[in-house]
Design a protein around this motif. Structure first.
Motif, mmCIF file in Angstrom:
data_model
loop_
_atom_site.group_PDB
_atom_site.id
_atom_site.type_symbol
_atom_site.label_atom_id
_atom_site.label_comp_id
_atom_site.label_asym_id
_atom_site.label_seq_id
_atom_site.Cartn_x
_atom_site.Cartn_y
_atom_site.Cartn_z
ATOM 1 N N GLN A 1 0.827 -1.205 0.000
ATOM 2 C CA GLN A 1 0.000 0.000 0.000
ATOM 3 C C GLN A 1 0.863 1.258 0.000
ATOM 4 O O GLN A 1 0.480 2.281 -0.584
ATOM 5 C CB GLN A 1 -0.919 0.015 1.212
ATOM 6 N N HIS A 2 2.017 1.195 0.651
ATOM 7 C CA HIS A 2 2.915 2.352 0.686
ATOM 8 C C HIS A 2 3.936 2.313 -0.447
ATOM 9 O O HIS A 2 4.905 3.087 -0.423
ATOM 10 C CB HIS A 2 3.626 2.410 2.033
ATOM 11 N N HIS A 3 3.756 1.416 -1.416
ATOM 12 C CA HIS A 3 4.590 1.351 -2.625
ATOM 13 C C HIS A 3 6.048 1.048 -2.292
ATOM 14 O O HIS A 3 6.961 1.452 -3.026
ATOM 15 C CB HIS A 3 4.495 2.652 -3.420
ATOM 16 N N LEU A 4 6.290 0.335 -1.192
ATOM 17 C CA LEU A 4 7.650 -0.041 -0.813
ATOM 18 C C LEU A 4 8.021 -1.440 -1.296
ATOM 19 O O LEU A 4 9.176 -1.853 -1.171
ATOM 20 C CB LEU A 4 7.812 0.031 0.711
ATOM 21 N N VAL A 5 7.041 -2.177 -1.797
ATOM 22 C CA VAL A 5 7.262 -3.537 -2.290
ATOM 23 C C VAL A 5 6.488 -3.707 -3.586
ATOM 24 O O VAL A 5 5.363 -3.201 -3.711
ATOM 25 C CB VAL A 5 6.809 -4.590 -1.246
ATOM 26 N N ARG A 6 7.084 -4.378 -4.560
ATOM 27 C CA ARG A 6 6.371 -4.715 -5.793
ATOM 28 C C ARG A 6 6.241 -6.237 -5.872
ATOM 29 O O ARG A 6 7.014 -6.970 -5.239
ATOM 30 C CB ARG A 6 7.109 -4.175 -7.018
ATOM 31 N N GLU B 1 0.296 15.167 3.259
ATOM 32 C CA GLU B 1 0.707 14.423 4.449
ATOM 33 C C GLU B 1 -0.168 13.192 4.670
ATOM 34 O O GLU B 1 0.328 12.108 4.995
ATOM 35 C CB GLU B 1 0.634 15.344 5.671
ATOM 36 N N GLU B 2 -1.491 13.346 4.495
ATOM 37 C CA GLU B 2 -2.403 12.215 4.677
ATOM 38 C C GLU B 2 -2.139 11.122 3.635
ATOM 39 O O GLU B 2 -2.146 9.924 3.948
ATOM 40 C CB GLU B 2 -3.856 12.688 4.595
ATOM 41 N N LEU B 3 -1.912 11.529 2.387
ATOM 42 C CA LEU B 3 -1.661 10.541 1.338
ATOM 43 C C LEU B 3 -0.342 9.803 1.583
ATOM 44 O O LEU B 3 -0.253 8.595 1.345
ATOM 45 C CB LEU B 3 -1.637 11.234 -0.029
ATOM 46 N N SER C 1 -12.748 11.552 -1.054
ATOM 47 C CA SER C 1 -13.707 11.915 -0.010
ATOM 48 C C SER C 1 -13.123 11.697 1.373
ATOM 49 O O SER C 1 -13.296 12.515 2.281
ATOM 50 C CB SER C 1 -14.989 11.092 -0.184
ATOM 51 N N ARG C 2 -12.413 10.597 1.530
ATOM 52 C CA ARG C 2 -11.810 10.295 2.826
ATOM 53 C C ARG C 2 -10.713 11.301 3.163
ATOM 54 O O ARG C 2 -10.607 11.781 4.304
ATOM 55 C CB ARG C 2 -11.235 8.875 2.793
ATOM 56 N N ALA C 3 -9.856 11.631 2.192
ATOM 57 C CA ALA C 3 -8.760 12.569 2.434
ATOM 58 C C ALA C 3 -9.297 13.958 2.763
ATOM 59 O O ALA C 3 -8.818 14.613 3.701
ATOM 60 C CB ALA C 3 -7.849 12.624 1.211
ATOM 61 N N VAL C 4 -10.305 14.422 2.012
ATOM 62 C CA VAL C 4 -10.872 15.752 2.266
ATOM 63 C C VAL C 4 -11.497 15.811 3.647
ATOM 64 O O VAL C 4 -11.334 16.793 4.386
ATOM 65 C CB VAL C 4 -11.891 16.100 1.165
ATOM 66 N N HIS D 1 -0.575 17.846 -11.324
ATOM 67 C CA HIS D 1 0.014 16.496 -11.344
ATOM 68 C C HIS D 1 0.850 16.164 -10.104
ATOM 69 O O HIS D 1 1.666 15.244 -10.148
ATOM 70 C CB HIS D 1 0.875 16.303 -12.596
ATOM 71 N N PHE D 2 0.664 16.884 -8.994
ATOM 72 C CA PHE D 2 1.381 16.527 -7.770
ATOM 73 C C PHE D 2 0.757 15.300 -7.106
ATOM 74 O O PHE D 2 1.416 14.645 -6.296
ATOM 75 C CB PHE D 2 1.394 17.701 -6.794
ATOM 76 N N ILE D 3 -0.490 15.009 -7.392
ATOM 77 C CA ILE D 3 -1.111 13.764 -6.959
ATOM 78 C C ILE D 3 -1.739 13.118 -8.183
ATOM 79 O O ILE D 3 -2.065 13.793 -9.162
ATOM 80 C CB ILE D 3 -2.172 13.983 -5.854
ATOM 81 N N GLN D 4 -1.905 11.796 -8.144
ATOM 82 C CA GLN D 4 -2.444 11.078 -9.286
ATOM 83 C C GLN D 4 -3.232 9.865 -8.804
ATOM 84 O O GLN D 4 -3.082 9.420 -7.668
ATOM 85 C CB GLN D 4 -1.319 10.623 -10.211
ATOM 86 N N ARG D 5 -4.066 9.363 -9.691
ATOM 87 C CA ARG D 5 -4.863 8.183 -9.354
ATOM 88 C C ARG D 5 -3.994 6.934 -9.297
ATOM 89 O O ARG D 5 -3.006 6.808 -10.033
ATOM 90 C CB ARG D 5 -5.960 7.968 -10.400
#
Length: 501
Positions: A11-16, A60-62, A71-74, A107-111
């Motif tokens: 989830q934190h993109h530390l492992v593929r 920070e939340e992301l 919706s959750r982040a906002v 483009h500082f955040i993306q899907r």
């Protein structure tokens, strides 16, 4: 436990992960992404400087959760901002949502990639691992959500009791209250399944642009750097992350996009663009003559001089500054950077250093891989008497050596912070307990004398020790950030030297 740990790391993109041809799923640690954890404070601060407090907390939340739905982040950010406001007002969802849209538009955040929908009628067992995909056109599209309302403030004990009595009355009367958060109802949120993550490459592009502007400013002047900043800002979204140059921009477009307070005429702008294009470092290149001339900014640093972006620790601006090798070694290093190849006798003459000292300094730098020795034989037998020995600087090798030392420095700083924390563990725990007691007493309306009694639980020497610890930790944190800036420049330079297909 292993599955849960893998889920968190993914989830934190530390492992593929990927499916092995023989069946099992293989996992791999993403070491590059792990090293980016050091840069998280810089990402958050950059969002704050560009778009304000809501954007800072959104990033920070992301980063804290790996990825989140909009919706959750906002909702989380609105609640945090409402709780931190001193005027007692709540933060509107719309204000946080606007900051979210600005971050996505630039483009500082993306899907995050999603599992593609399985067409109906498809039979067969599901694959061992899902293949996540997302179209480029959808990567920055923000879903339209009706996020009405305000962030909820944390209530005191009296307010909580009053709220509970009110809820009971509404239940007895058969009434219902609207949910505060869009995701708190029994129905799924409107953006269910659409998750967002921080685009680290876009932040790195912003850092690279800042370094380029700073290099132009130090080499030329402030107006030249403002022209380059305008060109980078115009093409920040349209230029790919791996491109060697920005998109071509005409002189007329650049003139129209200059900041309003910058009063320079079109003719003066053309002169600055011509000077930038004629500079040996080629920060700006001319690619055509239409529209008053079209120009691009070079964003790969392989052909640039690294000292333009970085003042290495072994080359101090002040000759009296303490360095690892001393000011005379710095003089020799600068000389080799400028002259490219020199014999030992030439180094002695040009640097005006006695032969014995120059020889010793060259060998010391040679042992540390700061300089290298190139042999040019005059005869096939490579006889020393008939061979030229030229000293030179391999900038890429020196950059790799310095990068290694930078990471070692960061590791030492982390060890030092952990040591300081361990040594003062009891005092820190006592300070936290006292702060918690004070906060609860202030919430219940305690008198000033009672608060002073609690504050006196920490003695004068303990307060001095706490202040000293805070100063030390603050210096360590600042040093980490400074070293990370050097790491970013060195990594960008080394990456730009790698040949691309």
């Amino acid at each position: 436990q292993v599955k849960k740990a893998l889920c968190v790391l993914i989830q934190h993109h530390l492992v593929r992960y990927e499916a092995h041809p023989r069946g099992p799923v293989e996992y791999e640690a993403r070491s590059g992404r792990v090293l980016r954890l050091l840069r998280y404070p810089r990402y958050i601060y950059t969002a704050k400087t560009l778009y304000g407090d809501p954007a800072e907390l959104l990033v920070e939340e992301l980063l804290l959760h790996g990825h989140l739905a909009m919706s959750r982040a906002v909702a989380r950010v609105a609640e945090r901002l409402s709780d931190s406001r001193e005027d007692g007002k709540s933060m509107d969802y719309s204000e946080v949502s606007n900051a979210f849209v600005r971050l996505a538009d630039t483009h500082f955040i993306q899907r995050c990639p999603m599992v593609p929908e399985t067409p109906p009628g498809t039979e067969g067992p599901p694959p061992a691992v899902p293949t996540l995909t997302i179209a480029d056109r959808d990567m920055y599209v923000v879903p339209r959500l009706s996020l009405g309302g305000k962030g909820k403030r944390r209530r005191s004990c009296d307010e909580e009791e009053e709220g509970e009595h009110k809820a009971k009355r509404q239940k007895q009367e058969g009434g219902s209250s609207e949910p505060l958060f869009p995701h708190s109802s029994s129905l799924p949120p409107q953006d269910d399944g659409i998750y967002w993550q921080v685009n680290l490459d876009r932040f790195h592009q912003h850092f690279r642009d800042q370094a380029l502007v700073s290099a132009v400013s130090s080499r030329m002047d402030q107006t030249s750097s403002e022209v380059v900043r305008t060109m980078l800002r115009m093409s920040e979204v349209t230029t790919a992350s791996g491109a060697s140059h920005t998109q071509p921009l005409s002189s007329n477009e650049i003139f129209r996009s200059l900041p309003a307070g910058y009063n320079i005429g079109k003719q003066v702008l053309d002169q600055y663009l011509a000077l930038l294009a004629d500079d040996p470092l080629e920060f700006v290149g001319k690619s055509g003559d239409s529209g008053g001339g079209t120009y691009t900014v070079s964003i790969l640093w392989a052909h640039l001089e690294l000292p333009s972006f970085l003042d290495p620790p072994w080359i101090p601006p002040d000759p009296a500054a303490p360095t690892r090798f001393g000011s005379r070694c710095a003089r020799i290093f600068r000389l080799l950077l400028r002259k490219k190849h020199l014999e030992q006798k030439q180094v002695e003459d040009f640097a005006m250093i006695p032969a014995k000292e120059a020889k010793d300094m060259l060998y010391r730098m040679l042992s540390e891989n700061l300089v290298s020795l190139q042999e040019i034989p005059k005869t096939p037998d490579h006889a020393p008497s008939r061979t030229f020995y030229l000293y030179t600087v391999n900038v890429v090798a020196a950059a790799r050596m310095l990068l290694h030392r930078c990471y070692k420095s960061v590791a030492n700083l982390m060890e030092r912070r952990q040591h300081e924390t361990r040594e003062n563990k009891r005092l820190l725990e006592k300070s936290q307990r006292v702060e918690a007691i004070l906060a609860s007493m202030q919430a219940t309306g305690a008198e000033a004398s009672q608060l002073r009694e609690v504050e006196e639980m920490i003695t004068g020497p303990e307060r001095l020790q706490l202040e000293s610890l805070k100063r030390s930790v603050s210096k360590i944190d600042a040093s980490e950030n400074q070293v990370d800036e050097t790491i970013f420049i060195l990594e960008s330079f080394i990456e730009s030297t790698v040949k691309r297909p």
